[in-house]
Scaffold this active site. Structure first.
Site, short mmCIF file in Angstrom:
data_model
loop_
_atom_site.label_atom_id
_atom_site.label_comp_id
_atom_site.label_asym_id
_atom_site.label_seq_id
_atom_site.Cartn_x
_atom_site.Cartn_y
_atom_site.Cartn_z
N GLU A 166 0.91 -1.24 -0.06
CA GLU A 166 0.03 -0.08 0.09
C GLU A 166 0.80 1.32 0.12
OE1 GLU A 166 -3.00 0.06 3.29
OE2 GLU A 166 -4.08 -1.68 2.13
N GLU A 355 -5.05 -9.09 0.28
CA GLU A 355 -5.87 -8.94 1.72
C GLU A 355 -7.24 -8.81 1.67
OE1 GLU A 355 -4.44 -5.60 4.16
OE2 GLU A 355 -2.31 -6.30 3.79
C1 GBH Z 1 -4.53 -2.72 5.23
O1 GBH Z 1 -4.88 -1.27 4.87
C2 GBH Z 1 -3.41 -2.86 5.71
O2 GBH Z 1 -2.44 -3.36 4.67
C3 GBH Z 1 -3.44 -3.70 6.93
O3 GBH Z 1 -1.71 -3.66 7.46
C4 GBH Z 1 -4.46 -3.51 7.95
O4 GBH Z 1 -4.38 -4.03 9.24
C5 GBH Z 1 -5.66 -3.84 7.36
O5 GBH Z 1 -5.68 -3.23 5.78
C6 GBH Z 1 -6.98 -3.34 7.93
O6 GBH Z 1 -6.93 -1.95 8.05
O7 GBH Z 1 -4.85 8.15 5.12
O8 GBH Z 1 -6.05 8.55 3.22
O9 GBH Z 1 -3.63 8.06 2.83
C7 GBH Z 1 -6.19 -1.14 4.41
C8 GBH Z 1 -6.80 0.13 4.70
C9 GBH Z 1 -6.38 1.89 3.26
C10 GBH Z 1 -6.03 2.16 5.61
C11 GBH Z 1 -5.45 3.26 3.19
C12 GBH Z 1 -5.14 3.48 5.39
C13 GBH Z 1 -4.68 5.23 4.12
C14 GBH Z 1 -5.57 6.27 3.66
N1 GBH Z 1 -6.07 1.40 4.43
N2 GBH Z 1 -5.39 4.19 4.43
S1 GBH Z 1 -4.92 8.06 3.74
#
Ligand code: GBH
Length: 447
Positions: A166, A355
């Site tokens: 990510e 995931e």
């Molecule tokens: C995943 O993130 C992760 O890979 C994992 O580690 C985590 O435990 C799981 O999902 C559950 O949350 O602040 O606008 O830049 C998926 C969800 C999406 C969360 C992107 C953080 C950042 C958005 N992620 N988000 S921003």
């Protein structure tokens, strides 16, 4: 499940990440990561939690392997803590840390489980952060040396590497908004060098790994917009546009386009012309493009796109009482088929869901079990989407549940449970939930 589901080399498995499960933050000479420091110095992690205990997988990893075996998993996607193997990020190898992963990979293989390694799931060595971390153009060289070390040490036990998990979270949250470690608030444009250096690191390491006969991928995350009316082709087009919208900065289109198509999308150049001019150098796009075998997505939720009264396509409001996850995300799986379809049409690469899962308010039952029926229902719907994708000829090669275990959920600390296995954080006891048994039975019918 139908017997013919998925190709022979389709991998079903579960995923975790080092910082979220290992604990052992100071064990055996591990260096600090930016998340160790971030948890200590900010007050934004729920209840002041940190990763020092997590699921104690640093000691209890054999129990995790047994859980995977019991699940009938073909594969396990786990991540390596860079500062555990290279405490300063470069140079000196921490033998004990490296041996931990060597034992894990070898034991998985002995048990018939394919070890799939994520090299970077957010825990950058703090020492490298002090040198600018991803903002430093040397990052690509640091990362490629680290990748080469891991590939050499793990040898033939590991054949598939996910470089980065990510970029949106690493760059957007870590360097743009500052909500994730290392907490830099450089904004969208200001964080672009971190994305570009990440992609250079991906490209250089993928080239190296390919030369060693390894397969490689980079992992994005995507909420899936889908057409509220599947017979409306104009609406399908709008959902596709939203999937690849450049305004989800440093996600999907800005990552996959350079890697698979050789350049950032034109919308990127329109919006970030100045940043592009001052960051991208001759030859960079060549380094980034190619050597990437799979198009990988983490997927949790979707949203319907419909027409509003002004004739514009927008997200359809949810009716009251719509089922929600513990995270507040809609429990909506209807977008997965469309996400897969759009990715296949744009990039023409084999796809993996790296995931997928949901957080629930899980309660250990008086009978000793953990009956997570909403999560079972979620997976039932997801499997329906996977069948649909298969029937449509989408080249899906893998599916990984998030997560094997309840674990440290970043800013939410230990308050949100994503596991198919319940973890008691006092004793570290692991109890498979109903969803674990559901998936075990579904995937057992596959062969
Ligand atoms: C995943 O993130 C992760 O890979 C994992 O580690 C985590 O435990 C799981 O999902 C559950 O949350 O602040 O606008 O830049 C998926 C969800 C999406 C969360 C992107 C953080 C950042 C958005 N992620 N988000 S921003």
């Amino acid at each position: 499940m139908r017997e013919n589901l998925f190709s022979e080399d389709f991998m079903f498995g579960a995923a975790t990440a080092a910082f979220q499960i290992e604990g052992g933050a100071n064990a055996d000479g591990k260096g600090l990561s930016v998340w160790d420091v971030f948890c200590r110095h900010t007050d934004t992690v729920f209840n002041g939690a940190d990763g020092s205990g997590a699921c104690n997988s640093y000691e209890l990893w054999q129990q995790d392997v047994a859980l995977l075996k019991g699940l009938g998993a073909d594969a396990y996607r786990f991540s390596i803590s860079w500062p555990r193997v290279l405490p300063e990020g470069t140079g000196r190898v921490n033998r004990k840390g490296m041996d931990y992963y060597k034992r894990l990979a070898a034991t998985l293989r002995d048990n018939g489980i394919e070890p799939c390694v994520t090299l970077y799931h957010w825990d950058l060595p703090y020492e490298l952060s002090l040198k600018g971390g991803l903002m430093n153009r040397d990052f690509a060289a640091w990362f490629t040396d680290y990748a080469a070390l891991v590939a050499k040490e793990l040898g033939s036990d590991v054949n598939l590497y996910f470089t980065f998990n990510e970029p949106l979270s690493v760059v957007g949250a870590g360097y743009g908004l500052g909500t994730f470690a290392p907490g830099c608030k450089f904004g969208n444009g200001g964080s672009f060098p971190a994305l570009h250096n990440l992609l250079l690191a991906h490209g250089d390491s993928a080239r190296y790994l390919h030369a060693q006969g390894k397969r490689t991928a980079i992992v994005n995350c995507g909420d899936a917009p889908y057409p509220a009316d599947e017979n409306d082709s104009a609406l399908i087009e709008k959902a596709r546009e939203k999937t690849f919208a450049c305004d989800y900065v440093w996600n999907c289109v800005n990552v996959f386009d350079p890697v698979f198509l050789g350049d950032y999308p034109k919308e990127f150049y329109e919006r970030f012309a100045w940043e592009a001019e001052h960051t991208i150098r001759d030859g960079d796009m060549k380094r980034i493009r190619g050597n990437t075998d799979y198009c990988c997505m983490n997927h949790y939720s979707g949203f319907p796109v419909g027409w509003n009264e002004r004739g514009e396509a927008e997200e359809v409001r949810r009716p009251q009482g719509y089922p929600m996850m513990q995270t507040g995300w809609a429990m909506d799986t209807n977008g997965l088929f469309w996400l897969l379809k759009f990715l296949q049409e744009r990039y023409r690469k084999p796809i993996m869901i790296t995931e997928n899962g949901m957080a629930c308010h899980d309660v250990p039952s008086a009978d000793g079990g953990v009956h997570d029926e909403p999560r079972v229902e979620y997976f039932r719907r997801i499997l329906h989407e996977l069948h649909r994708a298969e029937a449509a000829g989408i080249d899906l090669r893998g599916y990984f549940v998030w997560s094997l275990l309840d674990n440290f959920e970043w800013l939410s600390g230990y308050s949100q449970r994503f596991g198919i296995t319940y973890v008691d954080y006092k004793t570290f006891a692991r109890t498979p939930k109903s969803s674990y048994y559901y998936l075990r039975d579904m995937f057992a019918q596959r062969k």
